[in-house]
Design a protein around this motif. Structure first.
Motif, PDB file in Angstrom:
ATOM      1  N   GLY A 259       0.869  -1.196   0.115  1.00 14.07           N
ATOM      2  CA  GLY A 259      -0.282  -0.022   0.047  1.00 14.07           C
ATOM      3  C   GLY A 259       0.956   1.139  -0.084  1.00 14.07           C
ATOM      4  N   LEU A 260       2.169   1.180   0.712  1.00 11.42           N
ATOM      5  CA  LEU A 260       2.829   2.372   0.655  1.00 11.42           C
ATOM      6  C   LEU A 260       3.488   2.620  -0.723  1.00 11.42           C
ATOM      7  CD1 LEU A 260       4.831   1.840   3.978  1.00 11.42           C
ATOM      8  CD2 LEU A 260       2.718   3.183   3.614  1.00 11.42           C
ATOM      9  N   LEU A 261       3.822   1.627  -1.373  1.00  4.94           N
ATOM     10  CA  LEU A 261       4.386   1.779  -2.925  1.00  4.94           C
ATOM     11  C   LEU A 261       3.300   2.406  -3.740  1.00  4.94           C
ATOM     12  CD1 LEU A 261       6.125  -1.688  -3.398  1.00  4.94           C
ATOM     13  CD2 LEU A 261       7.191   0.273  -2.335  1.00  4.94           C
ATOM     14  N   LEU A 262       2.075   1.710  -3.648  1.00  2.00           N
ATOM     15  CA  LEU A 262       0.908   2.449  -4.373  1.00  2.00           C
ATOM     16  C   LEU A 262       0.892   4.028  -4.274  1.00  2.00           C
ATOM     17  CD1 LEU A 262      -1.107   1.449  -6.608  1.00  2.00           C
ATOM     18  CD2 LEU A 262      -2.800   1.246  -4.725  1.00  2.00           C
ATOM     19  N   LYS A 263       0.846   4.123  -2.931  1.00  2.00           N
ATOM     20  CA  LYS A 263       0.417   5.317  -2.568  1.00  2.00           C
ATOM     21  C   LYS A 263       1.438   6.423  -3.140  1.00  2.00           C
ATOM     22  CE  LYS A 263      -0.915   6.853   1.620  1.00  2.00           C
ATOM     23  NZ  LYS A 263      -0.952   7.218   3.062  1.00  2.00           N
ATOM     24  N   LYS A 264       2.737   5.966  -2.787  1.00  2.46           N
ATOM     25  CA  LYS A 264       3.895   6.772  -3.616  1.00  2.46           C
ATOM     26  C   LYS A 264       3.876   6.715  -5.011  1.00  2.46           C
ATOM     27  CE  LYS A 264       7.990   9.005  -2.798  1.00  2.46           C
ATOM     28  NZ  LYS A 264       8.139   9.288  -4.137  1.00  2.46           N
ATOM     29  N   TYR A 265       3.261   5.744  -5.753  1.00  2.99           N
ATOM     30  CA  TYR A 265       3.295   5.691  -7.000  1.00  2.99           C
ATOM     31  C   TYR A 265       2.214   6.726  -7.395  1.00  2.99           C
ATOM     32  CZ  TYR A 265       1.411   4.063 -11.647  1.00  2.99           C
ATOM     33  OH  TYR A 265       0.861   3.821 -13.012  1.00  2.99           O
ATOM     34  N   VAL A 266       1.075   6.670  -6.863  1.00  5.04           N
ATOM     35  CA  VAL A 266      -0.037   7.475  -7.351  1.00  5.04           C
ATOM     36  C   VAL A 266       0.398   9.068  -7.188  1.00  5.04           C
ATOM     37  CG1 VAL A 266      -2.579   8.274  -6.952  1.00  5.04           C
ATOM     38  CG2 VAL A 266      -1.555   5.780  -6.935  1.00  5.04           C
ATOM     39  N   ILE A 267       1.099   9.302  -5.825  1.00 10.76           N
ATOM     40  CA  ILE A 267       1.521  10.646  -5.806  1.00 10.76           C
ATOM     41  C   ILE A 267       2.596  11.209  -6.802  1.00 10.76           C
ATOM     42  CG2 ILE A 267       2.971  12.203  -4.348  1.00 10.76           C
ATOM     43  CD1 ILE A 267       1.775  10.431  -1.684  1.00 10.76           C
ATOM     44  N   ASP A 268       3.338  10.232  -7.405  1.00  9.80           N
ATOM     45  CA  ASP A 268       4.234  10.587  -8.164  1.00  9.80           C
ATOM     46  C   ASP A 268       3.676  10.622  -9.851  1.00  9.80           C
ATOM     47  OD1 ASP A 268       6.403  10.539  -6.480  1.00  9.80           O
ATOM     48  OD2 ASP A 268       7.051   8.726  -6.996  1.00  9.80           O
ATOM     49  N   HIS A 269       2.329   9.960  -9.769  1.00  8.33           N
ATOM     50  CA  HIS A 269       1.803  10.020 -11.044  1.00  8.33           C
ATOM     51  C   HIS A 269       0.145  10.409 -11.022  1.00  8.33           C
ATOM     52  CE1 HIS A 269       5.376   8.040 -12.960  1.00  8.33           C
ATOM     53  NE2 HIS A 269       5.483   7.676 -11.885  1.00  8.33           N
ATOM     54  N   PRO A 270       0.107  11.609 -10.266  1.00  9.93           N
ATOM     55  CA  PRO A 270      -1.378  11.754 -10.340  1.00  9.93           C
ATOM     56  C   PRO A 270      -2.348  12.086 -11.591  1.00  9.93           C
ATOM     57  CG  PRO A 270       0.160  13.865 -10.101  1.00  9.93           C
ATOM     58  CD  PRO A 270       0.841  12.682 -10.224  1.00  9.93           C
ATOM     59  N   ASN A 271      -1.750  12.037 -12.496  1.00  7.17           N
ATOM     60  CA  ASN A 271      -2.669  12.061 -13.812  1.00  7.17           C
ATOM     61  C   ASN A 271      -2.743  10.956 -14.595  1.00  7.17           C
ATOM     62  OD1 ASN A 271      -3.712  14.855 -12.746  1.00  7.17           O
ATOM     63  ND2 ASN A 271      -1.641  15.744 -13.710  1.00  7.17           N
ATOM     64  N   ASP A 272      -1.696  10.205 -14.285  1.00  8.42           N
ATOM     65  CA  ASP A 272      -1.655   8.965 -15.282  1.00  8.42           C
ATOM     66  C   ASP A 272      -1.310   7.774 -14.655  1.00  8.42           C
ATOM     67  OD1 ASP A 272       1.077   9.598 -14.706  1.00  8.42           O
ATOM     68  OD2 ASP A 272       1.938   9.759 -16.678  1.00  8.42           O
ATOM     69  N   HIS A 273      -1.815   7.510 -13.718  1.00  8.86           N
ATOM     70  CA  HIS A 273      -1.294   6.263 -12.609  1.00  8.86           C
ATOM     71  C   HIS A 273      -2.403   5.035 -13.067  1.00  8.86           C
ATOM     72  CE1 HIS A 273      -5.508   6.934 -10.955  1.00  8.86           C
ATOM     73  NE2 HIS A 273      -5.090   8.208 -10.491  1.00  8.86           N
ATOM     74  N   HIS A 274      -3.343   5.310 -14.001  1.00 12.14           N
ATOM     75  CA  HIS A 274      -4.032   3.967 -14.415  1.00 12.14           C
ATOM     76  C   HIS A 274      -4.695   3.185 -13.300  1.00 12.14           C
ATOM     77  CE1 HIS A 274      -2.703   5.504 -18.380  1.00 12.14           C
ATOM     78  NE2 HIS A 274      -1.503   5.458 -17.883  1.00 12.14           N
ATOM     79  N   ILE A 275      -4.770   3.542 -12.428  1.00 11.85           N
ATOM     80  CA  ILE A 275      -5.244   2.751 -11.457  1.00 11.85           C
ATOM     81  C   ILE A 275      -6.852   3.077 -10.877  1.00 11.85           C
ATOM     82  CG2 ILE A 275      -5.678   2.408  -8.825  1.00 11.85           C
ATOM     83  CD1 ILE A 275      -2.864   1.417 -10.191  1.00 11.85           C
ATOM     84  N   GLY A 276      -7.793   1.968 -11.064  1.00  7.60           N
ATOM     85  CA  GLY A 276      -8.925   1.950 -11.023  1.00  7.60           C
ATOM     86  C   GLY A 276      -9.498   1.743  -9.576  1.00  7.60           C
ATOM     87  N   LYS A 277      -9.963   0.525  -9.286  1.00  6.26           N
ATOM     88  CA  LYS A 277      -9.809   0.386  -7.823  1.00  6.26           C
ATOM     89  C   LYS A 277      -8.556  -0.052  -7.045  1.00  6.26           C
ATOM     90  CE  LYS A 277     -14.490  -1.605  -8.466  1.00  6.26           C
ATOM     91  NZ  LYS A 277     -15.615  -2.764  -8.335  1.00  6.26           N
ATOM     92  N   ALA A 278      -8.425   0.333  -5.964  1.00  8.03           N
ATOM     93  CA  ALA A 278      -7.372  -0.134  -5.037  1.00  8.03           C
ATOM     94  C   ALA A 278      -8.100  -0.677  -3.766  1.00  8.03           C
ATOM     95  CB  ALA A 278      -6.350   1.000  -4.804  1.00  8.03           C
ATOM     96  N   VAL A 279      -7.643  -1.870  -3.229  1.00 11.26           N
ATOM     97  CA  VAL A 279      -7.853  -2.484  -2.007  1.00 11.26           C
ATOM     98  C   VAL A 279      -6.970  -2.363  -1.131  1.00 11.26           C
ATOM     99  CG1 VAL A 279      -9.069  -4.299  -0.768  1.00 11.26           C
ATOM    100  CG2 VAL A 279      -9.741  -3.834  -2.830  1.00 11.26           C
ATOM    101  N   PHE A 280      -6.805  -1.650   0.012  1.00 15.67           N
ATOM    102  CA  PHE A 280      -5.608  -1.742   0.769  1.00 15.67           C
ATOM    103  C   PHE A 280      -6.068  -2.575   2.006  1.00 15.67           C
ATOM    104  CE2 PHE A 280      -3.235   2.560   0.798  1.00 15.67           C
ATOM    105  CZ  PHE A 280      -3.144   2.385  -0.550  1.00 15.67           C
ATOM    106  N   VAL A 281      -5.070  -3.635   2.205  1.00 19.80           N
ATOM    107  CA  VAL A 281      -5.318  -4.841   3.073  1.00 19.80           C
ATOM    108  C   VAL A 281      -4.309  -4.725   4.268  1.00 19.80           C
ATOM    109  CG1 VAL A 281      -5.505  -7.228   3.475  1.00 19.80           C
ATOM    110  CG2 VAL A 281      -6.198  -6.054   1.418  1.00 19.80           C
TER     111      VAL A 281
END
Length: 887
Positions: A259-281
């Motif tokens: 989840g930390l990797l994904l959050k950092k990825y989205v922060i670095d790519h706010p407009n082109d991250h291509h993530i639909g749903k994300a489930v943090f477990v």
């Protein structure tokens, strides 16, 4: 002459994801000198088809390629490549606008996805979730080898150096951990659940399930040798999934560090991250106090047979351990996560809840944590990161947090300070908080998210969460829109997330093993911890063991103990309700040997049944030594003992009488926390190594034997806190010193020396007042000789008149000594007459004339009558009024 017409070639490739179809296209060109129109269909087979169109064009002619909308299909991607960089394209509704130039070709790819096709799913594992190999040798995770290799030293190559680079650069990444054995299922059952919903794994365009293996040691802040990070590799993986599937987005299941990797990825790519749903477990959004435990004592993370000590060694320089340490936001929300108890020999003790900066200083300066890794982790967990709202970047976010498993919320270190040696470090029971066994609920829920997207797992084991029953079904329901039964293990009511159970603290040397009503076990196994009991927590810190057992559903337990060494043990049993300690029952300082076995019997009052010699017969059943209320249960400060010695004392610590010792103790009262004082339970003492006894305050300890004595003692309060052992030493010397008397030619006088009966006592000196000579030892005992001669140096003679010990005369009627001497004008000894008489019926005369001494008289061996060459000087020693002689 040869003339080449100004051609323009158009190739259209059709990619159909999720099936095949017949897709209708139209090509139109409008120009004052050119009109071109073509209608055609492309039938796909196995997901692909194509069409070629050749035409003529002028410079800048405009072409339109339009695709008819087809029921059940979505146009998900269009891209073109030309051999002429002047040819350009721009999107229009359902197609493209092309600016063409002569002698050019263009290839356009139209991708359609069946509306029935699933969005691809990427599973991002957490810390420890990917295999790591050294050539053909698996270093992680090989549970069979963990079971047989006590201590797990084979994993040493996983270490990083102090500069945050790998110790061994030859290691390679394997697959995401699935199901290494029957006791540990990480992603295996989750993958099967997705497959049951039609998700497949592979390399075709129709596959919809993917895994992201990565080197978890680097965490989110660590840098690879080429400067990349795991976040960069995640971006690459997402692009690969989209390229393979033709999808323009990816759904993600992120466990733990994932989840930390994904959050950092989205922060670095706010407009082109291509993530639909994300489930943090079980994502540690603001870190976990257990990371502190890893640095201090190691931790097996609930993985069977994994040695805590090896993980401490490996974790020392791993960026991931520091990425998991609590952030500034965690401290702001939850408060201190490290408490330090300091005990000093003086008896003064203190308790300090470290703030965020003090904790970091403690880790780096006191416990040799990697300062650069800690700084990198803090830079990662800046407030902008911890507070980031993924919804603002268009992520459809969901969270599943474990919430009823005992989880470390605060580490409590106890330091016993000694003046002439290093501090002794031990650990008290960590404070338990709701969570998943690793991630506190506070950290997992620090996530801006829609209220309806929050789920809480009532049965959670952090390391197994992705595949745990209830959790995996909820994950698949969120991603696939299925309606799998998650049972009663998932709730959206955070009010159900409370601890209710029993907590046990076992202070060595004692082991504890628990079995629940279903046969699940928690205890030590192959150098590590095995814990299969739902929502239980089993921690080892140093030699102490700490256990939390839930009782909210009527669970029952069989609890066995056995000794591991000879000594004393303390056991605490605490009742926890609504996350709070409601009562503590303490069994303080019980004797233990390696033969001791027993059981802990849970009831309204806990009892211990002990078999002291392991013969299968219960020798004693013990009640608690004390029972504490909620406030008293928080008492962590030991009592303070004082001692008082009574007797006739000379120099400090040396007595000339019997010594009476009184001990007293008090339990400190902390200002503002007065109700937490539990009171003194008892004081124990050990005199001269003969074993500890309980001190009875009405009966002082009486010591009567001469010699050097050592008394060790300490007090225990009702909360089971043992004071640092105090030691005092003293000497009893009731025997006065004795004289050694000899003539000293260089002094032209008698010389008086002293000796004491105790080698540990010291003579304070000789007081020679001509006719009175006194000796005193450290205890103050005095011996005195009175001479008949008040001016012996002038009279050149000396004869004893009396002898006393501590002012008590002794009978010398049958003893005597007498000396006469003379010197010539050159100060050379002319004569020396020495006479001694003893109660032993000997009578010795030694008469010196130059160069010869005549020795005569008798002793116990008979008559003496002989001439000896040179000067013979008699040595007279006293012994309780008797004289002895020698030369």
């Amino acid at each position: 002459a040869f003339f080449l017409a100004p051609y323009f070639n158009i190739t259209i490739n059709k990619n159909a994801v999720g099936g095949d179809g017949n897709f209708a296209f139209h090509i139109r060109a409008y120009d004052p000198f050119l009109y071109f129109s073509k209608d055609f269909n492309i039938q796909t087979a196995n997901g692909s088809g194509s069409d070629f169109t050749g035409t003529f064009t002028g410079s800048g002619d405009i072409y339109y390629i339009i695709e008819d909308a087809q029921a059940g299909w979505k146009n998900t991607k269009v891209d073109c490549q030309s051999d002429n960089p002047s040819v350009t394209t721009s999107p229009v509704e359902n197609g493209l606008r092309i600016t063409a130039y002569p002698y050019s070709s263009i290839t356009c790819n139209f991708t359609n996805t069946s509306e029935d096709i699933k969005t691809p799913v990427l599973i991002i594992p957490g810390v420890l979730g990917t295999d790591i190999n050294k050539e053909t040798e698996k270093l992680w995770l090989d549970l069979g080898r963990n079971f047989t290799d006590y201590g797990d030293d084979f994993m040493d190559p996983l270490q990083f150096k102090n500069d945050l680079t790998p110790l061994d650069t030859s290691l390679t990444i394997g697959e995401v951990v699935g199901k290494p054995n029957i006791l540990f299922d990480y992603t295996f059952s989750l993958i099967k659940e997705f497959q049951n919903q039609g998700y497949t794994q592979g390399t075709s365009t129709s596959d919809r399930l993917f895994l992201f293996p990565y080197d978890w040691r680097y965490g989110a802040s660590g840098l690879f040798g080429d400067g990349r990070t795991n976040v960069d590799l995640l971006q690459q993986k997402i692009q690969e999934v989209m390229n393979q599937t033709g999808s323009d987005k990816v759904d993600v299941v992120a466990h733990s560090t994932g989840g930390l990797l994904l959050k950092k990825y989205v922060i670095d790519h706010p407009n082109d991250h291509h993530i639909g749903k994300a489930v943090f477990v079980g994502v540690p959004n603001t870190g976990v106090p257990k990371a502190v435990k890893v640095l201090l004592e190691g931790d097996g993370f609930g993985i069977p047979w994994l040695a805590d000590g090896e993980m401490k060694k490996i974790g020392q320089n791993l960026p991931i351990v520091y990425d998991l340490s609590p952030s500034q936001k965690y401290y702001a929300n939850k408060g201190s996560y490290v408490k330090i108890i300091t005990e000093k020999v003086s008896g003064f003790s203190s308790s300090q809840d470290l703030d965020f900066n003090q904790t970091n200083d403690f880790l780096v300066n006191d416990r040799s944590a990697n300062s650069q890794a800690l700084t990198n982790a803090h830079n990662l967990h800046a407030l902008d990161f911890d507070n980031f709202d993924l919804r603002t970047a268009g992520v459809d976010l969901y969270s599943i947090a474990g919430c009823k498993t005992g989880t470390i919320g605060r580490v409590i270190e106890r330091r016993k300070h000694f003046v002439f040696s290093d501090d002794a470090i031990s650990y008290d029971a960590p404070e338990e908080t709701p969570g998943d066994g690793t991630v506190p609920l506070e950290s997992a829920t620090n996530l801006p998210i829609d209220e309806g997207h929050k789920y809480y797992a009532l049965d959670a084991n952090h390391g197994k969460m992705p595949s745990q029953g209830g959790i995996r079904q909820q994950i698949v329901n969120i991603i696939a829109g299925s309606s799998l039964d998650a049972g009663n293990k998932i709730t959206q009511d955070i009010g159900k997330c409370k601890l209710k159970g029993k907590a046990f603290s076992v202070y060595s040397p004692l082991n504890i093993e628990i079995t629940d009503q279903d046969g699940n076990v928690a205890g030590l196994a192959a150098g590590g911890v095995q814990n299969d009991i739902p929502n239980a927590d089993f921690e080892i810190m140093g030699e102490h063991k700490f256990v939390y057992l839930p009782t909210d559903e009527g669970q029952t337990y069989s609890i066995r103990i056995h000794g591991t060494d000879n000594g004393m043990f303390t056991l605490k049993s605490q009742d926890i309700d609504d996350n709070q300690i409601t009562q503590t029952q303490v069994f303080s300082n019980l004797p233990v040997t390696t033969a001791l076995t027993g059981t802990v019997n849970l009831a309204s009052t806990t009892t211990l049944s002990l078999d002291t010699n392991n013969d299968g017969i219960i020798d004693q059943t013990l009640q608690p030594s004390s029972i504490l209320n909620p406030d008293q249960s928080l008492d962590l400060i030991p009592p303070i003992s004082t001692s008082s010695l009574t007797g006739l004392m000379g120099q400090s610590g040396v007595y000339r009488s019997n010594v009476s010792i009184s001990l007293s103790a008090s339990d400190p009262i902390i200002l503002g926390l007065e109700s937490q004082t539990s009171g003194v339970l008892k004081t124990r003492y050990n005199l001269d190594g003969f074993g500890y006894q309980t001190y009875a305050s009405s009966i002082p300890i009486l010591v009567t034997t001469e010699g050097r004595h050592t008394l060790s003692f300490f007090s225990t309060d009702n909360a089971g806190n043992n004071e640092t052992e105090q030691t005092l030493q003293f000497t009893i010397d009731q025997t006065p010193p004795e004289f050694i008397i000899q003539f000293n030619p260089s002094l032209k006088d008698l010389q008086f020396l002293g000796s004491d009966n105790l080698s540990t006592a010291t003579m304070l000196g000789v007081l020679d007042q001509d006719d009175k000579v006194s000796l005193m030892d450290e205890a103050g005992n005095i011996s005195q000789i009175t001479l008949k001669n008040k001016e012996r140096k002038k009279q050149l003679k000396a004869e004893i008149k009396s002898l006393s010990y501590n002012d008590q005369p002794t009978d010398i009627s049958k003893t005597a000594f007498k000396f006469n001497w003379d010197f010539d004008q050159h100060s050379q000894l002319k004569s020396l007459d020495q006479h001694i008489k003893s109660k032993k019926d000997f009578n010795i005369d030694a008469v010196y004339k130059p160069n010869t001494t005549r020795l005569s008289g008798k002793d116990e061996n008979g008559k003496i009558n002989r001439n000896l060459s040179g000067l013979i000087i008699l040595k007279i020693t006293t012994s309780a009024g008797e004289f002895d002689w020698g030369y």
